[in-house]
Every structure is written in C-alpha cells, then in structure tokens.
Design an enzyme around this catalytic site. Structure first.
Site, mmCIF file in Angstrom:
data_model
loop_
_atom_site.group_PDB
_atom_site.id
_atom_site.type_symbol
_atom_site.label_atom_id
_atom_site.label_comp_id
_atom_site.label_asym_id
_atom_site.label_seq_id
_atom_site.Cartn_x
_atom_site.Cartn_y
_atom_site.Cartn_z
ATOM 1 N N ASP A 47 56.832 26.478 27.040
ATOM 2 C CA ASP A 47 55.670 27.521 27.399
ATOM 3 C C ASP A 47 54.304 26.411 27.840
ATOM 4 O O ASP A 47 53.498 26.691 27.367
ATOM 5 C CB ASP A 47 55.290 28.369 26.343
ATOM 6 C CG ASP A 47 56.542 29.028 25.821
ATOM 7 O OD1 ASP A 47 57.301 29.184 26.717
ATOM 8 O OD2 ASP A 47 56.463 29.501 24.551
ATOM 9 N N GLU A 218 58.751 38.239 30.810
ATOM 10 C CA GLU A 218 57.973 38.063 29.988
ATOM 11 C C GLU A 218 56.880 36.641 30.785
ATOM 12 O O GLU A 218 57.375 36.415 31.881
ATOM 13 C CB GLU A 218 58.355 37.475 28.715
ATOM 14 C CG GLU A 218 59.549 36.168 28.795
ATOM 15 C CD GLU A 218 59.874 35.641 27.441
ATOM 16 O OE1 GLU A 218 59.956 36.325 26.460
ATOM 17 O OE2 GLU A 218 60.666 34.504 27.855
#
Length: 496
Positions: A47, A218
């Site tokens: 991420d 997402e």
C-alpha cells in the site's frame, strides 16, 4: 546527516591543490554514471503512498503497528531514505492494531496522515487521522484528531482526499463488516477530520476481473489528467491473488462527484499482472512527478512470485507513464524486476569514481584470520569486507581508521559507503581528507544507516578536491567494538 560546522571556510584551501592533476584526467574513463535504477525499489512496501514538496519525497506504507514516514530527494533510492516513527497508537483502543494504507496529505498548511485501524478484529476497521502543524512532517508532534466516518459507521479502509471546485471530499473502500462486496464511497468534508452528510457509492465490483478472490473495489487514488479532469485509479479483486489489478473511474467534465451517474468505469483493467516481469498482483498505487515536473510516475506494490504466501511479500515499484489522446493514463505493463530503467527526469545524477588504481595507504588493523583485509574496502565487491582485528589482539573504538589513496587529486561532491552484512555496522563515521597523506582536514561526523547490501551516499555541502581520504569509525549500531565496512568510494555530480 552531516555535521560540518566551521569546515566550509577551509574547503577551498584543499580544493585548490593539485588542480592540474585533475584537469589531466579523462572524465569518461574515470567515472561510472548512475543514471538508472531497478525495481523493486524496496523489498517491502504494501500500500505505498508518496507525497512530494519542494524537491522532497515523503513515503509511507502499511506497517500494521505504527505510522512511519520516509524522506528522500531520490525516490528510486527509497531503500536509503531516512525514516521517522511518526505516530504509535496507544494500546487498548479501537485503533490500536492493524493500521493499514496510511496516506500523508498537506491541507491548509498542516500535515495529516489518514489510515484505517481496528482493535484486533477486522470487522471493526474504521478510518482515522492524525495532525501535525510542523512545516516538515518528519518533525513536530502528531496529534490524534479522531475517527473519520459517516453516520452509517460501517467497515471502512483506504481513505484518500479529493479537492474539487472548492470542496473537500473523502473517498474510501467499505462494506458490511468487511464482507464482500467492497465498494468505493465518497462523501463531503467540512474539515480534514469531519465527514458531513451521507456517503454515496460510486463504484461496485461488476466485471470478472474485479472479483478474483472476492468482489472488491478498494484503494481509490485521485489522478488529474493534463486537462484537469478527475480520475480515480482503484484496485480490483483481492490483494492476495495474482490477478489483483488497477481499474479506472472518470468524472464527467463539469460533473458532480456526489452523483454516481457522473462517474464512468472503464470496462477493462488499466494495469495487470505480468508473469514475465515478476509482477503478480500489481495494485494499490499512488502518483508523483519527476523532480523537473516533466514526467508522471506511478508507485505500486506487487509480489515477485506467484500464489501469494507469507514469504512472498508485496514490494514497492515505480515507473513512468504517459497519456492516451482521450485523457486516460497509459500505464503500459509492469516493469520487469531487476531490469535497469531510466531515473526520473531532473534528478541530479552522480558519477562514481572508478577504483581500479586505488590503494590502501594505511590502517589501524585488519582481520587476518578471516581475510577481512583492508583492501577489501575498495575491491568493488559488497560481499567482501574490511573488519578491524578481533581474533587476535583486538582493537576497539575509537582506535580504528583506514586511509585510501585515489592516486589522483579528484573533485569530490560526496562519499559512497556500504555497510557490511550482519553485525559490526558503523553508526558514526569521521572523514578526513588530505592532498599529501600528512596534513589532514576533518569534514566532520557522518551518520550511517543500519542498511545491508546498499551503497549509502554522504553528500558534501560543496565540491572539494583531494587525493587521500581517511575513515575513522566512532561508534556502531551494536555492541561489537570492532567495526567493518564493505565498500568505500567517492562521487561527483554530473555537470548540468
């Protein structure tokens, strides 16, 4: 990293010596230009997120137990970036564990880190934010501002910020207690920590490529195209599968971000797995520009091997991208790992001096029994080390030193130092320079990071010229009193 108070006035005296020797060199034959990098740029980095300001890149990624920031002026050298533990949550709260997908944003002169967290149960994941009013996010105090959520109080992760037509919005991925499907939502904000009004869903998994592992949308990230239109690049499918990929949303020109009908979704992914590149599950990205602002770059994570697994972690990668005529990004395909690629445009490139004719003119001691000899420091081999004597008649701090003779007076902008593997890494290092191996000028104290297998660069405030340099270890990263190094060298910056 460098303490050089009082030195600058002395540097010119050293620099003026033996300039004739330097001018007689063939620069092309004496240096190696560092103009490329390879992916992954970091062996970890799930991420990844990058923010840049005034030539500095600030990086963060999911670490689970805390929020950590990294600072560098060379994004391709992220593995060497200075780190700072920005914020560690208190124990026993709803946000003490599983801190995911942090993002650093500067809003109205203050810094904010958005993240999601829970109390140990994934069903309780919600979004939170901390604030820092320091000019530099690596400094100052981070203050917890609270939960960032709408009235539904549902499971929420991957929050990011959109500024559009004077209004601030939050976008995130959410669902029912973390159960599929995961949708992308948007809501208005009245300040950096407060959502107002109801959320609206602008994307839900509908295509097969969004449903591998689980139906998931997402990691929304804002990208403005050259015309200023708002795009959202998001991740589709489960992050644990090889088919994790990137999709694209586009806001209609003049559209309302709160109107789902003003968003369109591209029917095919815009960035996908490529086995021959060692890019499995590429996704959860961010964006930045080259130092000169001429290039757009994407940062993303991927796995180097198929089939996920605990020993096959996500690592951070970067590559430049272009634009199609219709205003959508052309990310191409994932860059092959280990393949040299051009560094971001405008980065100040280093020319590393070759060491073929260098020698060691003196040292305090060397480790004879294990052949950790002094000349190993300049053999261009990171796997061989110089270590001060420890098996017989050991030497201790601060009685260590080694002198390198470059055999020519060279113009130097900094030093290239590589730590050895394992213990006995140096933390603080004094460096002295000389033109005759007799009279020495101290350049001050440098701090080395506890990093293996990477060359660290110690820049000087201005270029100087000298023939000899002496390294004097002052302290270590562990309690071993006999330090060692893998390589030492010097560099200059490429002329503009």
């Amino acid at each position: 990293m460098i303490k050089l108070a009082g030195v600058l006035a002395l540097l010119s005296a050293v620099s003026c010596e033996k300039i004739g020797d330097f001018n007689g060199l063939n620069p092309q034959a004496q240096v190696t230009l560092e103009d490329s990098f390879v992916n992954p740029i970091l062996t970890r980095g799930a991420d990844p997120w990058v923010t840049q300001k005034n030539g500095t890149y600030y990086f963060t990624y999911t670490q689970g137990s805390k929020l950590v920031l990294y600072e560098t002026d060379r994004i391709a050298e992220l593995a060497l970036a200075k780190s700072h533990d920005a914020w560690i949550p208190p124990t026993g709260t709803a946000y003490s564990k599983n801190l995911w997908a942090p993002e650093l944003h500067e809003i109205n002169g203050k810094w904010y880190i958005y993240f999601s967290a829970d109390n140990g149960s994934n069903a309780n994941h919600r979004m939170y934010v901390v604030e820092n009013d320091s000019a530099n996010p690596m400094e100052g105090e981070w203050v917890f501002k609270g939960k960032v959520g709408d009235s539904s109080n549902q499971w929420a992760i991957d929050g990011t910020i959109l500024h559009h037509n004077g209004q601030m919005y939050m976008l995130w991925s959410g669902g029912n207690a973390g159960a599929p499907p995961q949708n992308i939502y948007i809501a208005k904000m009245s300040n950096p920590w407060t959502i107002v009004g109801d959320k609206v869903s602008i994307a839900t998994p509908t295509y097969p490529w969004e449903k591998f592992g689980n139906p998931i949308n997402e990691g929304p990230q804002i990208l403005h195209n050259p015309s200023g239109e708002v795009l959202v690049v998001y991740s589709g499918s489960g992050y644990w599968v090889d088919n994790y990929c990137l999709g694209l949303l586009r806001l209609t020109t003049g559209g309302d971000p709160m109107n789902p009908g003003d968003w369109t979704k591209k029917s095919e992914p815009v960035f996908s797995m490529l086995a021959e590149s060692g890019a499995y599950g590429p996704g959860h990205n961010g964006f930045f520009q080259s130092p000169d602002g001429s290039e757009d770059w994407i940062i993303y994570h991927a796995r180097s091997l198929p089939n996920g697994g605990s020993n096959n972690g996500r690592n951070a990668r970067i590559q430049a991208f272009n634009w199609f005529a219709d205003g959508t990004p052309d990310f191409g395909v994932p860059a092959k790992i280990g393949q040299a690629r051009k560094r971001p445009a405008g980065e100040r490139l280093r020319e590393i001096y070759k060491k073929d004719n260098w020698s060691v003119s003196g040292y305090s001691s060397e480790e004879l029994v294990n052949t950790r000899l002094a000349d190993r420091l300049i053999d261009n081999d990171l796997s061989s080390y110089w270590i001060t004597r420890y098996s017989t008649n050991p030497t201790n701090y601060p009685d260590h030193w080694i002198t390198i003779d470059m055999h020519k007076t060279l113009h130097v902008d900094g030093f290239a130092i590589a730590q050895k593997n394992g213990d006995r890494k140096i933390k603080k290092l004094d460096i002295e320079v000389s033109s005759d191996d007799q009279s020495w000028l101290s350049l001050g104290e440098f701090e080395l990071q506890n990093i293996e297998g990477k060359t660290q660069y110690l820049p000087l405030p201005s270029q100087i010229a000298f023939r000899y340099f002496r390294l004097i270890p002052k302290s270590g990263h562990d309690n071993q009193p006999q330090p060692g190094l893998a390589e030492a060298g010097t560099f200059r910056y490429q002329a503009p």
